[in-house]
Design a protein around this motif. Sequence first.
Motif, PDB file in Angstrom:
ATOM      1  N   PHE A 397       0.806  -1.400   0.033  1.00 46.19           N
ATOM      2  CA  PHE A 397       0.004  -0.141   0.164  1.00 46.19           C
ATOM      3  C   PHE A 397       0.709   1.390   0.042  1.00 46.19           C
ATOM      4  CE2 PHE A 397      -3.622  -2.833   1.740  1.00 46.19           C
ATOM      5  CZ  PHE A 397      -4.312  -2.570   0.768  1.00 46.19           C
ATOM      6  N   GLN A 400       2.175   1.834  -3.339  1.00 45.09           N
ATOM      7  CA  GLN A 400       0.988   2.569  -4.264  1.00 45.09           C
ATOM      8  C   GLN A 400       0.863   4.075  -4.096  1.00 45.09           C
ATOM      9  OE1 GLN A 400      -2.101  -0.335  -3.413  1.00 45.09           O
ATOM     10  NE2 GLN A 400      -1.534  -1.948  -4.975  1.00 45.09           N
ATOM     11  N   ASN A 401       0.832   4.156  -2.624  1.00 41.43           N
ATOM     12  CA  ASN A 401       0.475   5.591  -2.199  1.00 41.43           C
ATOM     13  C   ASN A 401       1.612   6.586  -2.346  1.00 41.43           C
ATOM     14  OD1 ASN A 401      -1.993   4.851  -1.526  1.00 41.43           O
ATOM     15  ND2 ASN A 401      -1.510   4.302   0.642  1.00 41.43           N
ATOM     16  N   VAL A 404       0.766   7.540  -5.938  1.00 42.87           N
ATOM     17  CA  VAL A 404      -0.237   8.659  -6.049  1.00 42.87           C
ATOM     18  C   VAL A 404       0.472   9.877  -5.581  1.00 42.87           C
ATOM     19  CG1 VAL A 404      -2.420   9.366  -5.013  1.00 42.87           C
ATOM     20  CG2 VAL A 404      -1.754   6.857  -5.329  1.00 42.87           C
ATOM     21  N   ARG A 410      -1.093  14.289  -3.673  1.00 39.06           N
ATOM     22  CA  ARG A 410      -1.743  14.105  -2.561  1.00 39.06           C
ATOM     23  C   ARG A 410      -1.093  13.161  -1.609  1.00 39.06           C
ATOM     24  NH1 ARG A 410      -7.627  13.963  -2.943  1.00 39.06           N
ATOM     25  NH2 ARG A 410      -8.184  15.198  -4.432  1.00 39.06           N
ATOM     26  N   PHE A 469     -11.844   1.730 -18.303  1.00 37.81           N
ATOM     27  CA  PHE A 469     -11.976   2.771 -17.406  1.00 37.81           C
ATOM     28  C   PHE A 469     -11.740   4.119 -18.227  1.00 37.81           C
ATOM     29  CE2 PHE A 469      -9.072   5.988 -15.728  1.00 37.81           C
ATOM     30  CZ  PHE A 469     -10.146   6.772 -14.713  1.00 37.81           C
ATOM     31  N   ARG A 473     -14.344   7.528 -19.443  1.00 37.87           N
ATOM     32  CA  ARG A 473     -14.219   8.828 -19.167  1.00 37.87           C
ATOM     33  C   ARG A 473     -14.065   9.959 -20.065  1.00 37.87           C
ATOM     34  NH1 ARG A 473     -16.152   9.042 -14.627  1.00 37.87           N
ATOM     35  NH2 ARG A 473     -15.280  11.198 -14.558  1.00 37.87           N
ATOM     36  N   LEU A 488      -3.596   3.982 -11.946  1.00 35.84           N
ATOM     37  CA  LEU A 488      -3.864   2.562 -11.993  1.00 35.84           C
ATOM     38  C   LEU A 488      -2.758   1.789 -12.139  1.00 35.84           C
ATOM     39  CD1 LEU A 488      -7.461   2.656 -13.806  1.00 35.84           C
ATOM     40  CD2 LEU A 488      -6.994   2.262 -11.242  1.00 35.84           C
TER      41      LEU A 488
ATOM     42  N   LEU B 208      -4.965   4.179   6.818  1.00 36.97           N
ATOM     43  CA  LEU B 208      -3.509   4.400   5.943  1.00 36.97           C
ATOM     44  C   LEU B 208      -3.562   3.085   5.146  1.00 36.97           C
ATOM     45  CD1 LEU B 208      -1.153   6.673   7.878  1.00 36.97           C
ATOM     46  CD2 LEU B 208      -2.411   7.240   6.013  1.00 36.97           C
ATOM     47  N   ARG B 210      -4.656   1.261   2.954  1.00 36.62           N
ATOM     48  CA  ARG B 210      -5.486   1.279   1.847  1.00 36.62           C
ATOM     49  C   ARG B 210      -4.889   2.112   0.888  1.00 36.62           C
ATOM     50  NH1 ARG B 210      -8.768   5.586   0.641  1.00 36.62           N
ATOM     51  NH2 ARG B 210      -8.680   7.191   2.018  1.00 36.62           N
ATOM     52  N   TRP B 211      -5.436   1.993  -0.665  1.00 39.84           N
ATOM     53  CA  TRP B 211      -4.896   2.863  -1.666  1.00 39.84           C
ATOM     54  C   TRP B 211      -5.527   4.135  -1.582  1.00 39.84           C
ATOM     55  CZ3 TRP B 211      -6.988   3.795  -6.915  1.00 39.84           C
ATOM     56  CH2 TRP B 211      -6.106   4.278  -7.865  1.00 39.84           C
ATOM     57  N   LEU B 212      -4.745   5.190  -1.626  1.00 41.96           N
ATOM     58  CA  LEU B 212      -5.577   6.457  -1.708  1.00 41.96           C
ATOM     59  C   LEU B 212      -5.935   7.191  -3.050  1.00 41.96           C
ATOM     60  CD1 LEU B 212      -2.650   7.769   0.794  1.00 41.96           C
ATOM     61  CD2 LEU B 212      -5.024   7.703   1.307  1.00 41.96           C
ATOM     62  N   GLY B 213      -5.504   6.293  -4.158  1.00 43.76           N
ATOM     63  CA  GLY B 213      -5.682   6.998  -5.282  1.00 43.76           C
ATOM     64  C   GLY B 213      -7.359   7.162  -5.486  1.00 43.76           C
ATOM     65  N   ASP B 215      -9.301   8.502  -3.697  1.00 42.76           N
ATOM     66  CA  ASP B 215      -9.630   9.916  -3.341  1.00 42.76           C
ATOM     67  C   ASP B 215      -9.641  10.767  -4.501  1.00 42.76           C
ATOM     68  OD1 ASP B 215      -9.670   8.391  -0.981  1.00 42.76           O
ATOM     69  OD2 ASP B 215      -8.223   9.610   0.014  1.00 42.76           O
ATOM     70  N   LEU B 216      -8.839  10.373  -5.712  1.00 43.78           N
ATOM     71  CA  LEU B 216      -8.739  11.279  -6.681  1.00 43.78           C
ATOM     72  C   LEU B 216     -10.091  11.467  -7.618  1.00 43.78           C
ATOM     73  CD1 LEU B 216      -5.154  10.171  -8.259  1.00 43.78           C
ATOM     74  CD2 LEU B 216      -5.571  11.921  -6.822  1.00 43.78           C
ATOM     75  N   HIS B 217     -10.508  10.061  -7.510  1.00 45.54           N
ATOM     76  CA  HIS B 217     -11.760  10.282  -8.353  1.00 45.54           C
ATOM     77  C   HIS B 217     -12.547   8.809  -8.025  1.00 45.54           C
ATOM     78  CE1 HIS B 217     -15.079  10.362 -11.406  1.00 45.54           C
ATOM     79  NE2 HIS B 217     -14.860  11.923 -11.336  1.00 45.54           N
ATOM     80  N   SER B 219     -14.387   7.075  -9.635  1.00 44.27           N
ATOM     81  CA  SER B 219     -14.523   5.806 -10.802  1.00 44.27           C
ATOM     82  C   SER B 219     -13.100   5.109 -10.767  1.00 44.27           C
ATOM     83  CB  SER B 219     -14.541   6.891 -11.911  1.00 44.27           C
ATOM     84  OG  SER B 219     -13.459   7.490 -12.418  1.00 44.27           O
ATOM     85  N   LEU B 220     -12.025   5.649 -10.091  1.00 42.04           N
ATOM     86  CA  LEU B 220     -10.826   4.705 -10.057  1.00 42.04           C
ATOM     87  C   LEU B 220     -11.055   3.552  -9.236  1.00 42.04           C
ATOM     88  CD1 LEU B 220      -8.084   7.684  -9.790  1.00 42.04           C
ATOM     89  CD2 LEU B 220      -8.255   6.028 -11.709  1.00 42.04           C
ATOM     90  N   PRO B 223     -11.780  -0.141 -11.157  1.00 41.15           N
ATOM     91  CA  PRO B 223     -10.775  -0.697 -11.912  1.00 41.15           C
ATOM     92  C   PRO B 223      -9.757  -1.173 -10.975  1.00 41.15           C
ATOM     93  CG  PRO B 223     -10.847   1.576 -12.562  1.00 41.15           C
ATOM     94  CD  PRO B 223     -12.141   1.314 -11.814  1.00 41.15           C
ATOM     95  N   TYR B 224      -9.277  -0.148 -10.006  1.00 40.85           N
ATOM     96  CA  TYR B 224      -8.292  -0.621  -8.887  1.00 40.85           C
ATOM     97  C   TYR B 224      -8.530  -1.771  -8.225  1.00 40.85           C
ATOM     98  CZ  TYR B 224      -5.558  -0.630  -4.606  1.00 40.85           C
ATOM     99  OH  TYR B 224      -4.582  -0.788  -3.645  1.00 40.85           O
TER     100      TYR B 224
END
Lengths: 498, 432
Positions: A397, A400-401, A404, A410, A469, A473, A488, B208, B210-213, B215-217, B219-220, B223-224
């Motif tokens: 995690f 991945q973060n 991001v 962010r 995806f 959009r 992603l 924390l 979890r994936w924070l991506g 939060d961007l949108h 819709s993500l 697929p994540y």
Amino acid sequence: MFEDALKPLPEKAFDYFAAVHLLNRAGFGGTPSQARALADMGLNKAVDQLVKYESQPVEPVKADLFDNSIMSPLTDEQRETARKARLSNDEEALAALQRERNRKQSEDRKQIAQLQKWWIKRMIETPRPLEEKMTLFFHGHFATGYRTIEDSFHMYQQNQLFRKFATGNFAHLAHRIIRDPAMIKYLDNDENQKSKPNENMARELMELFTLGEGRGYTEDDIKAGARALTGYTFKDDTFYFNNNNHDTSAKNIMGKSGQFDGDGFLDVILARNECAEFMAGKLFRFFVNDFSGDMSKDQKAFILAMANKLRASKYELKPLLDAVFSSAYFYSAQNRGAIIKSPIQLTVQAVRSLRTPVRELSALASATDLMGQNVFFPPNVKGWDGGRSWINTSTLFIRQNVLVYLLTGRKPDMYEWQASDIPFDATHLVDHLRQPDGSVDMASGIEYLLRFNLAQSPSPLRLKQVMAFATSRGERLDNDRIIAVLALTTAMPEYQLC
Amino acid sequence: MSEHNIPYSRRLFMRHGVALASMATTIPQFIQNSALGMVAQLAGNPGGAGLPQDRILVVVQLGGGNDGLNTVIPFGMNEYYNARPTIGIPAPSGTAKGQTGVALMLDQKRGLGLNPSLKGLKSLYDDGKLAVLQGVGYPNPNRSHFTSMDIWQTANTGAKGNGWIGRYFDNTCNGTPIQEGSISIGRTAPLALNGQVQKPISFESAELFRWLGKDLHKSLDDPYQQINRAGILPETTQTSQAAFLMRTALDAQLGSDRIRAAVGKPSLTTWPQSEIANQLRIVSALIRDGMPTRVYYVSQSGYDTHGGQLGSHGRALQQVGDALAAFQKELAAQHAEDRVVTMVFSEFGRRVKQNASGGTDHGTAAPMFVIGSKVKAGVHGDHSSLTDLDQGDLKFKQDFRGVYANILDEWLKAPSAKILGGTFSKSSIIKA
């Protein structure tokens, strides 16, 4: 008989994604246009540019970049004051001394944090990625930790030593490392005296730095080696050979006898076949494949060929690295995406290849720590285990973060990192796919982004998921959509490979 | 070796046979997810070794060097008050100075009390759930925070090597790490949990994990989830690094769901507000959820009390004491008390004499606490002498590795000599 294992890649097989592979492995990745330029050079020139990097101008490291005085030893006068205070049990003077010690230590911890940021920045910006990558290799190989030595300047000196010998001669570096103040302190060789030998450095020298555990030496060899290393200590920031503490008597080490000193001891070790094989094995895992489980036949053959090369060159690293990065085996399918990125590799490669904003260096340092690789703080003298040990459910995690964060600025809510609103222009990643009207075809753009980031051809399922995806959009692959696709892609398990 | 060290596909196979195991790699992910979700549920039920009814160790680290002499008060020794004219804690029968109060009675005969801020610990003592181990330390004490902490965490006086709890797992798991075998609540995992094979997981807050991506949108998110819950893709070689990563990604999603749900559930009891209480609350929630975790690690800092220590030290002690009492109450409400032992330590104690700033400097031996319904409650061992000192510092009475040995042998039923690389004289803390 092993020459075959190192046979070079045919020039014409060095394509764009081979260049991406070379950039990732011999360095920390590059942008699509850098990969293009490298591919256009052809294999030989491309490898030369990375390995013979002296032709690439680099910002020189200024001598006064870091303060060497923070942890300097007490003067005779200060020592005398302290001695008197202890003798007379002068509470106030003792408390003042303690406060001064605390002040110095806290200042030094600030400097080690500066040093971490400086190195990460250098890895991100350097035009000589292999120089920094080998420096990182040696930091993990000759692992020395700040927690034990508590002297940031000595860590910096050692880091510079690794940089100087990055692709130089391993044997010469080994002779220098037994004179390195940080290493001497870390392995207690400053306490290794004729009257009471300390075996720590002799043991780790054989077990972890040159031969490998249990390979051709005995406990008696360690004891004799320790005696050879007596008197190798340091004063302030420099090596000091204390003749009075050195044991000059004869020693038997692995079948050789003589009045060995530290250099003589090392020469005995370096002449052993095991040494080149051990180093070849470690470099193989670092650059070619960090396989888990048993070694395959062709892996073994390749490592032996590497060892032969290293012996033939008398431990010069450049011929070996050149041969590895030019070999067909290095580029074969089984060795693509076969290494789990270290936290440093993950972070630095993301910035270098995607050209994201750097955001905040202290956040990147903190992130690599959270992921298990705090530079200058290896967990122990074995360095980082690497491979699968980087990965568990929590570090995944964080990995991945961190991406991001780099892509968007962010930050996780509770982290002390600075959020950053510097925009990331990701459009350069697909510039080469633009049609005459400036647009990029969605399908080919996405396929390219996945292929570029995943070290291997993406699975059809992954492509389908991301396509579904992206098309939901809208139709244009604009900056926002590229960043979403990257968010992603970098969250895919395969993204951890390089 | 428990089932938990085995990759999902093999675990599925062992439990549910070929049909389900094959699904882990080939069946469309929505079916696979529901199957795995089912297994995750099953894993919560008591079963064989390594499953939740097994014993749990909780380690509480007090960072900075806790002043042992102002934690367990030797009010029966005059030297204590001579050495600490302004910060000595008065005997239970004494007169309170300022707001600090008098020591809480621990043992009249031995002249021992607890810091007045440790009402929480006192209640555990009165309930027969607190063992106080006196004078714990090690030979040739090191007064550097870093080094001494590493010595405690590696159980090696050279501060070298892997962590002692990591080695516990390494020695009991047959070469395969146990996913979520040890959890540290905090920013980074401590060295103690780091083994050759076994690596800890750590998180500061469940949010924390979890994936924070997304939060961007929003819709993500879909697929994540598809990507990370897909398990091992069909074209992937089972033994490859990619397969390992895909499996871990799926484990991470399931772990994240589970941990966040567990922590999000209201506790059975009320908790005080502090960072250490919050960490222990998370631990209690994970225990209640039946995680396969054997060792939890939490820490509190703020014990480096070089100046004006009375107030700050008292506050830190009160927080940890109250948190430990609340933790024990929560465990009792969960009927889990008999499965959990908690061990409290600090990297060193402090000097006997107070310094000129109303504080204390780095010292040596200090008391440890071991808590639980299965602990032999009471005061163990003798207090270090306040006159027979080593350069102004206490001499240790009990090597901390003997305490570890006892917990390993008697509580975790693991071979301590092998794990610690030697035998150490033990004071017996665990009830038979």
